[in-house]
Scaffold this active site. Structure first.
Site, PDB file in Angstrom:
ATOM      1  N   PHE A 109     -49.211  41.755  20.588  1.00 11.92           N
ATOM      2  CA  PHE A 109     -50.112  41.932  19.448  1.00 11.92           C
ATOM      3  C   PHE A 109     -49.407  42.515  18.231  1.00 11.92           C
ATOM      4  O   PHE A 109     -49.880  42.363  17.093  1.00 11.92           O
ATOM      5  CB  PHE A 109     -51.302  42.818  19.850  1.00 11.92           C
ATOM      6  CG  PHE A 109     -51.066  44.296  19.749  1.00 11.92           C
ATOM      7  CD1 PHE A 109     -51.432  45.004  18.614  1.00 11.92           C
ATOM      8  CD2 PHE A 109     -50.494  45.008  20.808  1.00 11.92           C
ATOM      9  CE1 PHE A 109     -51.231  46.368  18.519  1.00 11.92           C
ATOM     10  CE2 PHE A 109     -50.296  46.370  20.720  1.00 11.92           C
ATOM     11  CZ  PHE A 109     -50.661  47.049  19.575  1.00 11.92           C
ATOM     12  N   LYS A 110     -48.260  43.166  18.434  1.00 12.86           N
ATOM     13  CA  LYS A 110     -47.552  43.764  17.302  1.00 12.86           C
ATOM     14  C   LYS A 110     -47.150  42.717  16.261  1.00 12.86           C
ATOM     15  O   LYS A 110     -46.992  43.037  15.082  1.00 12.86           O
ATOM     16  CB  LYS A 110     -46.304  44.503  17.796  1.00 12.86           C
ATOM     17  CG  LYS A 110     -46.543  45.555  18.884  1.00 12.86           C
ATOM     18  CD  LYS A 110     -47.341  46.722  18.374  1.00 12.86           C
ATOM     19  CE  LYS A 110     -47.640  47.734  19.469  1.00 12.86           C
ATOM     20  NZ  LYS A 110     -46.498  48.513  19.900  1.00 12.86           N
ATOM     21  N   ASP A 111     -46.999  41.457  16.691  1.00 16.99           N
ATOM     22  CA  ASP A 111     -46.646  40.394  15.741  1.00 16.99           C
ATOM     23  C   ASP A 111     -47.710  40.222  14.659  1.00 16.99           C
ATOM     24  O   ASP A 111     -47.401  39.806  13.539  1.00 16.99           O
ATOM     25  CB  ASP A 111     -46.474  39.051  16.465  1.00 16.99           C
ATOM     26  CG  ASP A 111     -45.258  39.009  17.362  1.00 16.99           C
ATOM     27  OD1 ASP A 111     -44.221  39.585  16.986  1.00 16.99           O
ATOM     28  OD2 ASP A 111     -45.342  38.391  18.440  1.00 16.99           O
ATOM     29  N   MET A 114     -46.692  42.864  12.173  1.00 19.73           N
ATOM     30  CA  MET A 114     -45.282  42.841  11.797  1.00 19.73           C
ATOM     31  C   MET A 114     -44.900  41.609  10.975  1.00 19.73           C
ATOM     32  O   MET A 114     -44.070  41.698  10.068  1.00 19.73           O
ATOM     33  CB  MET A 114     -44.401  42.913  13.046  1.00 19.73           C
ATOM     34  CG  MET A 114     -44.339  44.269  13.686  1.00 19.73           C
ATOM     35  SD  MET A 114     -43.591  45.523  12.603  1.00 19.73           S
ATOM     36  CE  MET A 114     -43.506  46.885  13.776  1.00 19.73           C
ATOM     37  N   THR A 142     -43.235  47.127  19.863  1.00 20.24           N
ATOM     38  CA  THR A 142     -43.056  47.318  18.424  1.00 20.24           C
ATOM     39  C   THR A 142     -41.653  46.923  17.993  1.00 20.24           C
ATOM     40  O   THR A 142     -41.459  46.265  16.968  1.00 20.24           O
ATOM     41  CB  THR A 142     -43.314  48.783  18.032  1.00 20.24           C
ATOM     42  OG1 THR A 142     -44.685  49.088  18.259  1.00 20.24           O
ATOM     43  CG2 THR A 142     -42.994  49.019  16.571  1.00 20.24           C
TER      44      THR A 142
END
Length: 467
Positions: A109-111, A114, A142
């Site tokens: 989910f960090k994409d 980011m 992350t």
């Protein structure tokens, strides 16, 4: 829109300057001076938008110093490599719906934040004619999301700290297989909280921060929090497409309180969220706080290595932003709480406990390794779906808070391929990897091992930083 510090010692700054600062100059975290709001008419108008278009609308409420055309170009670029829906929703057993946040390049989910952050940081640096040396800490996802979003960018170098031996083999390969000149992986002899403390120590040295052009991309960076707000709006819109002003609940696997903080901001903005359910693993400091009102971080030695490693965190950076709202945005009370934390190892807001649910809608629960295995197994059996261990933590805790007539959405935080050993243990299945993923797992790894030593980290950055 201007941004201030939770500790009251920073002059208000616009969005672009705030995201380049990372940690506020007074050691606090940047927050909106006033929270934007969204009414029902606007929500209905947003139903027809694509995800990049929705991101432009939501982020436009925060990034008021960026021309709308520039912002739209960046959101289109950020999500161009995702599937068309970007964030698909799918139903599983027990009336739960998974919000698919792991369709990006690093399968986590960090994409979602980011990929936008990579665009907007580059934009802000070009506008300013400057460079930035990103100093970050990761417990697993992350780091790879940041490095894949920022690799090869001329004005940015990345120094990413990770705890030695505390990530999955897949997570290590995603980071350490990169050989871009602007990416520096540093494995610290310690746990995630040690890495995070090093980041805060160096970022708190304003002379060093200015000289070395230091910034941050972990969840202390407000740009990430605001980018994550978008998918709460998207998920609510998709789950209520049949029409009607429907209140939903969200369950969020959480270690550093960043992902669920974005949901908290969405609720403050007016999105009809009934409950925000925080799911912790065995490192359940946040669960203890939301059940008792007492926040007592654990030491590195007390922080357990678990099968949901991205949540192996005992000191949640983003909790400070929640405390700021809890105390009526009074910086003096925030400072007092952190002074108690330094002096006695905890702070006590048990007197405010009823407000956690009644005013803010936040509840919590804990999931263990046995729970994760059982949840992965049950979802596979009943829904023919394979979920990763962090999402399993979310599903397990979500089941405890399902209410009749209130849809429960669970944020899927990663693809199961990132945690093959746990999946094998749970359901006896060997996951298939694409040729690209196998090549990544087999590639040479590039990493510098380092003691938990601020002086050694300073020297490394001084040698390799952009100027």
């Amino acid at each position: 829109m201007q941004y201030i510090s939770t500790r009251g010692g920073m002059q208000p700054l616009p969005y672009c300057e705030t995201l380049l600062e990372g940690l506020a100059t007074d050691g606090g975290l940047a927050v909106p001076e006033t929270m934007p709001t969204v009414d029902g008419e606007t929500l209905e108008r947003w139903r027809a938008l694509t995800y990049p278009q929705l991101a432009t609308e939501v982020l436009g409420l925060f990034a008021t110093d960026i021309p709308r055309a520039d912002l739209a170009r960046m959101t289109e670029a950020a999500y161009a490599s995702f599937p068309e829906s970007v964030v698909p929703l799918r139903e599983i057993d027990g009336g739960l719906t998974l919000v698919g946040l792991s369709e990006g390049p690093t399968l986590a989910f960090k994409d979602m934040a980011m990929q936008f952050l990579g665009q907007v940081v580059e934009y802000a640096l070009e506008r300013k004619g400057s460079v930035l040396n990103i100093l970050g800490a990761t417990s697993g996802d992350t780091g790879s999301a940041a490095e894949h979003a920022l690799r090869g960018k001329e004005r940015i170098s990345v120094f990413m700290l990770s705890p030695q031996g505390r990530m999955s083999a897949f997570q290590r390969a995603q980071m350490f297989s990169l050989d871009d000149e602007n990416v520096h992986n540093i494995a610290v002899d310690g746990v995630f909280d040690d890495c995070q403390n090093l980041v805060k120590e160096l970022a708190g040295d304003l002379d060093f921060k200015r000289t070395q052009h230091l910034g941050a991309v972990n969840s202390i960076n407000l740009a990430r929090i605001t980018a994550q707000v978008v998918y709460y709006f998207w998920a609510w819109l998709r789950a209520t497409d049949a029409g009607g002003w429907t209140e939903l609940s969200f369950t969020v696997p959480s270690g550093n309180f960043g992902n669920i903080l974005s949901g908290f901001y969405a609720k403050q903005m007016g999105l009809p969220i009934r409950r925000l359910v925080l799911a912790a693993n065995e490192n359940n400091v946040l669960d203890e706080f939301f059940r008792t009102g007492i926040y007592r971080p654990r030491s590195a030695a007390q922080t357990l290595a678990t099968s949901s490693p991205s949540m192996d965190i005992s000191k949640a950076s983003n909790l400070e932003r929640f405390i700021f709202e809890l105390v009526g945005r009074d910086p003096s009370r925030v400072l007092a709480a952190w002074r108690d934390l330094d002096e006695q190892g905890y702070f006590d807001f048990s007197a405010e406990l009823p407000r956690f649910v009644d005013e803010f809608g936040i509840v919590s629960g804990t999931s263990t390794h046995a729970d994760r295995l059982a949840t992965i197994r049950s979802v596979h059996e009943t829904a023919d779906d394979v979920i990763d261990p962090h999402t399993a933590d979310g599903v397990k805790v979500a089941r405890e808070y399902v209410e009749s007539g209130v849809p429960m959405l669970v944020l899927e935080t990663a693809k199961p391929e990132k945690f093959a050993e746990t999946i094998r243990e749970a359901i006896g299945v060997e996951l298939d990897y694409s040729s690209d993923l196998r090549a990544m797992l087999d590639a040479p790894q590039h990493v510098t091992e380092m003691a938990d030593d601020a002086a050694a980290l300073r020297a490394f950055i001084e040698e390799h930083a952009l100027r």
